[in-house]
Design an enzyme around this catalytic site. Sequence first.
Site, PDB file in Angstrom:
ATOM      1  CB  ILE A  14      42.138  45.697  37.457  1.00 17.96           C
ATOM      2  CG1 ILE A  14      40.818  45.052  38.269  1.00 17.96           C
ATOM      3  CG2 ILE A  14      41.496  46.009  36.228  1.00 17.96           C
ATOM      4  CD1 ILE A  14      41.180  44.418  40.002  1.00 17.96           C
ATOM      5  CB  SER A  47      47.034  44.525  25.283  1.00 16.83           C
ATOM      6  OG  SER A  47      48.141  45.117  26.018  1.00 16.83           O
ATOM      7  NE  ARG A  48      47.545  51.537  25.870  1.00 15.04           N
ATOM      8  CZ  ARG A  48      47.926  52.565  26.634  1.00 15.04           C
ATOM      9  NH1 ARG A  48      47.686  53.777  26.305  1.00 15.04           N
ATOM     10  NH2 ARG A  48      48.382  52.150  27.808  1.00 15.04           N
ATOM     11  CE  LYS A  71      36.853  51.675  41.158  1.00 16.93           C
ATOM     12  NZ  LYS A  71      38.275  51.748  41.666  1.00 16.93           N
ATOM     13  CG  ASP A  96      40.840  54.239  41.201  1.00 17.20           C
ATOM     14  OD1 ASP A  96      40.315  54.386  40.311  1.00 17.20           O
ATOM     15  OD2 ASP A  96      41.347  53.284  41.901  1.00 17.20           O
TER      16      ASP A  96
HETATM   17  P1  NAP Z   1      46.362  50.198  35.030  1.00 17.61           P
HETATM   18  O1  NAP Z   1      47.418  48.901  35.852  1.00 17.61           O
HETATM   19  O2  NAP Z   1      47.228  51.077  35.073  1.00 17.61           O
HETATM   20  O3  NAP Z   1      45.922  49.326  33.757  1.00 17.61           O
HETATM   21  C1  NAP Z   1      45.022  50.073  33.053  1.00 17.61           C
HETATM   22  C2  NAP Z   1      45.387  49.468  31.428  1.00 17.61           C
HETATM   23  O4  NAP Z   1      44.535  50.001  30.569  1.00 17.61           O
HETATM   24  C3  NAP Z   1      47.091  49.775  30.985  1.00 17.61           C
HETATM   25  O5  NAP Z   1      47.940  48.836  31.466  1.00 17.61           O
HETATM   26  C4  NAP Z   1      46.856  49.662  29.470  1.00 17.61           C
HETATM   27  O6  NAP Z   1      46.806  48.362  29.004  1.00 17.61           O
HETATM   28  C5  NAP Z   1      45.257  50.078  29.292  1.00 17.61           C
HETATM   29  N1  NAP Z   1      45.200  51.402  28.614  1.00 17.61           N
HETATM   30  C6  NAP Z   1      44.473  51.781  27.510  1.00 17.61           C
HETATM   31  N2  NAP Z   1      44.383  53.106  27.276  1.00 17.61           N
HETATM   32  C7  NAP Z   1      45.170  53.770  28.386  1.00 17.61           C
HETATM   33  C8  NAP Z   1      45.516  54.931  28.710  1.00 17.61           C
HETATM   34  N3  NAP Z   1      45.018  56.108  27.855  1.00 17.61           N
HETATM   35  N4  NAP Z   1      46.293  55.252  29.811  1.00 17.61           N
HETATM   36  C9  NAP Z   1      46.820  54.244  30.503  1.00 17.61           C
HETATM   37  N5  NAP Z   1      46.364  52.765  30.345  1.00 17.61           N
HETATM   38  C10 NAP Z   1      45.590  52.553  29.130  1.00 17.61           C
HETATM   39  O7  NAP Z   1      45.289  50.226  35.831  1.00 17.61           O
HETATM   40  P2  NAP Z   1      44.301  49.259  36.755  1.00 17.61           P
HETATM   41  O8  NAP Z   1      44.819  49.320  38.339  1.00 17.61           O
HETATM   42  O9  NAP Z   1      44.276  47.768  36.105  1.00 17.61           O
HETATM   43  O10 NAP Z   1      42.676  49.897  36.693  1.00 17.61           O
HETATM   44  C11 NAP Z   1      42.129  49.901  35.506  1.00 17.61           C
HETATM   45  C12 NAP Z   1      40.631  50.190  35.828  1.00 17.61           C
HETATM   46  O11 NAP Z   1      40.304  49.157  36.847  1.00 17.61           O
HETATM   47  C13 NAP Z   1      40.518  51.565  36.725  1.00 17.61           C
HETATM   48  O12 NAP Z   1      39.293  52.115  36.494  1.00 17.61           O
HETATM   49  C14 NAP Z   1      40.505  51.230  38.265  1.00 17.61           C
HETATM   50  O13 NAP Z   1      39.523  52.092  38.914  1.00 17.61           O
HETATM   51  C15 NAP Z   1      39.877  49.736  38.078  1.00 17.61           C
HETATM   52  N6  NAP Z   1      40.170  49.012  39.159  1.00 17.61           N
HETATM   53  C16 NAP Z   1      41.544  48.784  39.815  1.00 17.61           C
HETATM   54  C17 NAP Z   1      41.643  48.021  40.745  1.00 17.61           C
HETATM   55  C18 NAP Z   1      43.133  47.713  41.204  1.00 17.61           C
HETATM   56  O14 NAP Z   1      43.414  47.222  42.328  1.00 17.61           O
HETATM   57  N7  NAP Z   1      44.237  48.169  40.476  1.00 17.61           N
HETATM   58  C19 NAP Z   1      40.680  47.371  41.505  1.00 17.61           C
HETATM   59  C20 NAP Z   1      39.396  47.453  40.843  1.00 17.61           C
HETATM   60  C21 NAP Z   1      39.085  48.242  39.930  1.00 17.61           C
HETATM   61  P3  NAP Z   1      47.358  47.899  27.872  1.00 17.61           P
HETATM   62  O15 NAP Z   1      49.003  48.179  27.687  1.00 17.61           O
HETATM   63  O16 NAP Z   1      47.187  46.487  27.501  1.00 17.61           O
HETATM   64  O17 NAP Z   1      46.852  48.894  26.543  1.00 17.61           O
END
Ligand code: NAP
Length: 312
Positions: A18, A40-41, A94, A172
């Site tokens: 996101i 970012s990790r 969110k 989610d």
């Molecule tokens: P994602 O692709 O898994 O990314 C989350 C990022 O958070 C990871 O890449 C990591 O980035 C960081 N992170 C820090 N602590 C972490 C942990 N303990 N476990 C995993 N990642 C960790 O997820 P996402 O889809 O972007 O979603 C993140 C949030 O945005 C969620 O709450 C989701 O509901 C919301 N969201 C997502 C979307 C969508 O379409 N995907 C849409 C709207 C809202 P680093 O490696 O850089 O640390």
Amino acid sequence: MRCPVTATEIAIVGVGKIARDQHLPSIAANAAFHLAATVSRSGGIDGVENHATLETLLAARPDIGAVALCMPPQVRYEAARAALLAGRHVLLEKPPGATLAEVEALKALAAQKGLALFATWHSRFAAGVGPARDWLAGKEISKVEIVWKEDVRRWHPGQDWIWQAGGLGVFDPGINALSILTEILPVPAHVTSAMLEFPEGRDAPIAAELRLRGATGFDVQAEFDWRQTGPQTWTIEVVTGEGRLLLSQGGAELDIEGEAPLRDRDHEYEGIYARFAELVAAAKIDVDLAPLTHVADAFMLGRRVVVEPFED
Ligand code: NAP
């Protein structure tokens, strides 16, 4: 064009799907913000200062006035608390947290520190949602039907956190529907029953059915399912005494009986950053816990059924 005099320096924390898809372009397009750094990790973004932890960023960059927390909900509270204690405005992706109480605690802390805190619900910024809310105002609702069915393998590949406790599973995406519902209904509703399907060995549901009762007596039926392949469905239908309203494509499209249809491009995150700029300027809090409350109630009241294991 960005204005270097007034722009708030902002950092993104958690550079995942996101952050890359929506936060980066929306910050770049908003003159009120300038992306100063990331936390970012896994390395961050080429050409942008990166910190391995939020603590080092907060210590090294007192000029960064705001942070956008884009990591999974299970780890959001500690980061938000640290940022607020360090005097920074905070935007929460969110869902705003893993529990209701932790978000209440953040609200209290932001108020005490005089800082902006924004619990974003991106679907509320979809083009059809505001007009739907305005059309429904004052109307008598007879029933609401939500169908939110998508393919988890397509939208959440390899996201382990989403299956872990606090990751919400199918809620989610489902909470996006509930964020629209709680925005457009002219009266409140509450969950009366739920059935949650948990794949064997997983801590979060792959499907759920909810029933809610509106304060004026109507029923809301909601179906969330992550096993839908082929066409994806994100619709909310509201039947009223004066006609039927249909929001589809997650709120981007609106059809009201007897009116011209509304179709728009996705500009949800532009709306989020415009709102965050207002909140930062006024040091205000915008936190609505109604969607997360419905999810919490579904977990509290829901009957649990174990279904076949799910493998990514
Ligand atoms: P994602 O692709 O898994 O990314 C989350 C990022 O958070 C990871 O890449 C990591 O980035 C960081 N992170 C820090 N602590 C972490 C942990 N303990 N476990 C995993 N990642 C960790 O997820 P996402 O889809 O972007 O979603 C993140 C949030 O945005 C969620 O709450 C989701 O509901 C919301 N969201 C997502 C979307 C969508 O379409 N995907 C849409 C709207 C809202 P680093 O490696 O850089 O640390």
